[in-house]
Scaffold this motif. Structure first.
Motif, mmCIF file in Angstrom:
data_model
loop_
_atom_site.group_PDB
_atom_site.id
_atom_site.type_symbol
_atom_site.label_atom_id
_atom_site.label_comp_id
_atom_site.label_asym_id
_atom_site.label_seq_id
_atom_site.Cartn_x
_atom_site.Cartn_y
_atom_site.Cartn_z
ATOM 1 N N GLU A 268 7.942 40.093 -1.963
ATOM 2 C CA GLU A 268 6.574 40.368 -2.615
ATOM 3 C C GLU A 268 5.786 41.333 -1.894
ATOM 4 N N ASN A 269 5.358 41.156 -0.616
ATOM 5 C CA ASN A 269 4.507 41.864 0.216
ATOM 6 C C ASN A 269 5.361 42.713 1.101
ATOM 7 N N LEU A 270 6.757 42.790 1.020
ATOM 8 C CA LEU A 270 7.487 43.629 1.946
ATOM 9 C C LEU A 270 8.527 44.459 1.336
ATOM 10 N N LYS A 271 8.790 45.717 1.622
ATOM 11 C CA LYS A 271 9.808 46.455 1.463
ATOM 12 C C LYS A 271 10.422 46.911 2.944
ATOM 13 N N VAL A 272 11.796 46.903 2.891
ATOM 14 C CA VAL A 272 12.309 47.335 4.308
ATOM 15 C C VAL A 272 13.402 48.505 3.838
ATOM 16 N N TYR A 273 13.309 49.430 4.678
ATOM 17 C CA TYR A 273 14.183 50.746 4.550
ATOM 18 C C TYR A 273 14.888 51.043 5.707
ATOM 19 N N GLU A 274 16.005 51.508 5.583
ATOM 20 C CA GLU A 274 16.600 51.980 6.969
ATOM 21 C C GLU A 274 16.560 53.342 6.793
ATOM 22 N N GLY A 275 16.704 53.903 8.083
ATOM 23 C CA GLY A 275 16.620 55.220 8.447
ATOM 24 C C GLY A 275 17.369 55.433 9.929
ATOM 25 N N VAL A 276 17.342 56.657 10.395
ATOM 26 C CA VAL A 276 17.876 57.153 11.788
ATOM 27 C C VAL A 276 16.978 57.937 12.590
ATOM 28 N N LEU A 277 16.715 57.487 13.771
ATOM 29 C CA LEU A 277 15.803 58.107 14.524
ATOM 30 C C LEU A 277 16.703 58.414 15.820
ATOM 31 N N GLN A 278 16.465 59.659 16.262
ATOM 32 C CA GLN A 278 17.291 59.963 17.622
ATOM 33 C C GLN A 278 18.681 59.329 17.660
ATOM 34 N N ASN A 279 19.416 59.472 16.343
ATOM 35 C CA ASN A 279 20.843 59.321 16.214
ATOM 36 C C ASN A 279 21.059 57.801 16.270
ATOM 37 N N THR A 280 19.818 57.033 16.133
ATOM 38 C CA THR A 280 19.917 55.698 16.177
ATOM 39 C C THR A 280 19.365 54.903 14.973
ATOM 40 N N PRO A 281 20.307 53.919 14.504
ATOM 41 C CA PRO A 281 19.614 53.358 13.161
ATOM 42 C C PRO A 281 18.305 52.785 13.364
ATOM 43 N N VAL A 282 17.566 52.723 12.612
ATOM 44 C CA VAL A 282 16.184 52.022 12.524
ATOM 45 C C VAL A 282 16.048 51.265 11.256
ATOM 46 N N ILE A 283 15.009 50.469 11.179
ATOM 47 C CA ILE A 283 14.441 49.862 9.896
ATOM 48 C C ILE A 283 12.867 50.219 9.817
ATOM 49 N N VAL A 284 12.443 50.337 8.802
ATOM 50 C CA VAL A 284 10.971 50.397 8.489
ATOM 51 C C VAL A 284 10.426 49.776 7.534
ATOM 52 N N LYS A 285 9.655 48.936 7.920
ATOM 53 C CA LYS A 285 8.909 47.891 7.109
ATOM 54 C C LYS A 285 7.699 48.306 6.661
ATOM 55 N N SER A 286 7.598 48.324 5.104
ATOM 56 C CA SER A 286 6.263 48.578 4.522
ATOM 57 C C SER A 286 5.558 47.101 4.165
ATOM 58 N N ILE A 287 4.517 46.935 4.800
ATOM 59 C CA ILE A 287 3.902 45.692 4.724
ATOM 60 C C ILE A 287 2.348 45.833 3.624
ATOM 61 N N GLN A 288 2.746 45.381 2.715
ATOM 62 C CA GLN A 288 1.414 45.311 1.559
ATOM 63 C C GLN A 288 0.333 44.681 2.055
ATOM 64 N N ASP A 289 0.527 43.419 2.686
ATOM 65 C CA ASP A 289 -0.740 42.643 3.077
ATOM 66 C C ASP A 289 -1.390 43.149 4.173
ATOM 67 N N ASP A 290 -2.648 43.729 4.300
ATOM 68 C CA ASP A 290 -3.274 44.591 5.348
ATOM 69 C C ASP A 290 -3.601 43.644 6.600
ATOM 70 N N GLU A 291 -4.016 42.307 6.220
ATOM 71 C CA GLU A 291 -4.214 41.719 7.500
ATOM 72 C C GLU A 291 -2.985 41.095 8.197
ATOM 73 N N GLN A 292 -1.701 40.929 7.398
ATOM 74 C CA GLN A 292 -0.634 40.657 8.009
ATOM 75 C C GLN A 292 -0.219 41.512 8.771
ATOM 76 N N PHE A 293 -0.448 42.838 8.357
ATOM 77 C CA PHE A 293 0.330 44.294 9.353
ATOM 78 C C PHE A 293 -0.720 44.104 10.399
ATOM 79 N N TRP A 294 -1.905 44.002 10.305
ATOM 80 C CA TRP A 294 -2.602 44.284 11.548
ATOM 81 C C TRP A 294 -2.265 43.057 12.499
ATOM 82 N N SER A 295 -2.196 41.825 12.195
ATOM 83 C CA SER A 295 -1.687 40.595 12.961
ATOM 84 C C SER A 295 -0.603 40.942 13.627
ATOM 85 N N MET A 296 0.679 41.629 12.906
ATOM 86 C CA MET A 296 1.806 41.775 13.389
ATOM 87 C C MET A 296 1.732 42.731 14.736
ATOM 88 N N LEU A 297 0.987 43.929 14.241
ATOM 89 C CA LEU A 297 0.837 44.907 15.081
ATOM 90 C C LEU A 297 0.248 44.787 16.348
#
Length: 527
Positions: A268-297
């Motif tokens: 509902e409030n989250l999308k997770v993408y995969e990618g590659v950074l410095q030849n290393t697998p990473v995931i990117v979380k897109s968080i829709q809830d602004d308060e939740q994003f800043w709390s996690m960060l």
């Protein structure tokens, strides 16, 4: 003595397809036959069918059946999952017959093609069993060179990749695949190299040679874009390397995720993408809830512990709230417990070690954070992940809260916890940790407990056994119960009971629980 030709004849290519769909179902098989199958190889097609109408499936076991498809298929194997003690082929009736006719029609041309080139074709239909589990089992039982995954099953690719030593290809579209080279030491010749192109094709069928030549650049281009993560004694996740965490530009995230093309999951409030950074697998979380994003960060920018899956960076724009972290290449503990192959590899000592490491991460959050205690609020096997070469790590800080302290990150959110008593808040984690210990001992995942729909939770089932000290009835039957192992299991069981049923009338800290897990006799006597 086995000749080289006979040895090569035993090599196999496993093709895992989504058998529930009709359009594009055979694209992985078609790609494999064009690009990686050699003469006299065995091609094992594993078709994932889902639960075939069965609900509340709890057990998996094979039913081997032979059908006469006019010589098309040598073997058709169903792995049927059911909560009953026995399932007979005739009970599946029309559904089996429908699948039989479907695969007979679809695979007819591929069967003829294989026969012309002395390739053995096997088809196995899997129902009610995890795609990762059956793929790993097949890879164990066969001399596998390649595993080719259907694009619909790509979410399993990293877990499969880090548990096998063969090449893995993941379909991205018709005649296009992402290649993940074998982690095992390679011979001088690679089956996808230009020097070996002729050896990989089937000269008896010139049309196949033409098709492969036409797609060779696609293969090489895809291979060059994916490199395996660095390995060796000095390898570590990006989160522990110098320069991280840091802020990323939107353009960097676009490049890392290939334009957000590979989405792993969406809620509902989250999308997770995969990618590659410095030849290393990473995931990117897109968080829709602004308060939740800043709390996690706010939280993840301040905590640092070897058993906590932290961020490697973030990106905040007018339209995006993104957190970047290492890809949990070996996936979650819950997935490992649900797969028989990986669960058996999790020995009692390994499970006990996981319990102590995760307990240590909770102690850090509760008692050692300089800005005040942090309550995780989601401790369970699904929140424990593994990155390649790393210890178990606590992840999923979506619901984490500070108990006290006012530590604003951007002035918009304090990340402060609700006004609840500290002991009650911390006890949420301690109770959940006790449930996690039960998962470790029993091999069962709380959210997937088979009797959940009948009103019995995993705790309801386990607590009477813990109270009566019937630990052996609680233990995962997939593991042997050696005498030395029983000691650590009993330590975890005592700690689980302490977390789930505190009769002392006082608050129990995670440090006290951890001492019991470690077998501190003084701690046991005190409690």
């Amino acid at each position: 003595m086995v000749s080289e030709a006979e040895s090569m004849a035993r090599e196999s290519v496993i093709v895992v397809i989504d058998g529930k769909r009709s359009k594009g179902m055979v694209e992985p098989l078609d790609w494999a036959l064009k690009h990686v199958v050699r003469r006299k190889n065995t091609v094992i097609v594993v078709a994932i069918l889902g639960d075939m109408g069965k609900k509340n499936a709890t057990q998996c076991f094979p039913l081997n059946m032979r059908f006469d498809f006019s010589g098309i298929l040598e073997k058709l194997e169903f792995s049927i999952s059911s909560g009953h003690a026995e399932v007979k082929p005739r009970d599946l009736g029309e559904e089996i017959e429908r699948k039989r006719e479907q695969f007979q029609a679809i695979l007819q041309p591929f069967s003829k093609q294989c026969k012309r080139n002395e390739v053995k074709l096997e088809v196995k239909l899997a129902a009610g069993i995890c795609p990762e589990e059956i793929t790993l089992k097949e890879a164990e039982n066969a001399n596998t060179r390649w595993i080719v995954l259907d694009s619909h099953l790509k979410k399993y690719k990293m877990c499969i990749y880090w548990n096998v030593e063969c090449n893995v290809a993941v379909m991205k579209g018709k005649d296009v695949a992402t290649l993940m080279p074998s982690r095992a030491p390679k011979p001088d010749c690679s089956p996808v190299s230009s020097e070996q192109a002729d050896a990989e094709t089937w000269p008896d069928d010139p049309s196949l040679n033409d098709q492969e030549t036409g797609n060779q650049n696609v293969i090489e281009e895809e291979e060059s874009s994916i490199q395996p993560a660095p390995r060796g004694p000095s390898w570590c996740p990006l989160q522990f390397r110098p320069g991280f965490p840091r802020e990323f530009l939107s353009s960097e995230i676009e490049e890392i995720t290939n334009g957000f093309s590979d989405i792993v999951c969406q809620e509902e409030n989250l999308k997770v993408y995969e990618g590659v950074l410095q030849n290393t697998p990473v995931i990117v979380k897109s968080i829709q809830d602004d308060e939740q994003f800043w709390s996690m960060l706010t939280i993840l920018s301040r905590v640092r512990h070897r058993n906590i899956m932290n961020i490697i960076g973030y990106c905040c724009t007018a339209t995006n709230r993104l957190l970047i972290s290492d890809y949990p290449c070996l996936y979650s503990f819950a997935m490992k417990l649900q797969c028989d192959v990986s669960a058996i590899n999790l020995s009692w000592r390994a499970r006990w070690y996981t319990a102590t490491e995760i307990g240590g991460s909770l102690r850090y959050l509760h008692e050692e954070c300089p800005d005040g205690p942090i309550v995780h609020q989601s401790v369970c096997s699904s929140s424990i992940v593994y990155s390649h070469g790393c210890s178990p790590m606590l992840s999923n800080f979506m619901t984490a809260k500070w108990y006290k302290g006012d530590v604003p990150f951007n002035g918009n959110s304090t990340g402060k916890c609700p006004n609840l008593e500290e002991d009650k808040q911390l006890y949420v984690d301690i109770h959940d940790y006790g449930l996690f210990l039960v998962e470790l001992i029993s091999g069962k995942v709380a959210g997937c407990f088979p009797h959940e729909n009948e009103g019995q939770s995993l705790i309801d089932w386990a607590l009477p056994l813990l109270e009566s000290s019937s630990v052996t009835q609680l233990m995962d039957p997939r593991l042997a119960d050696k005498e030395d192992d029983l000691k650590v299991v009993h330590c975890m069981a005592r700690a689980a009971l302490l977390c789930l049923k505190n009769d002392s009338g006082r608050s129990i800290s995670i440090s006290e629980v951890l001492a019991v897990v470690r077998g501190d006799q003084h701690a046991v006597l005190q409690l």
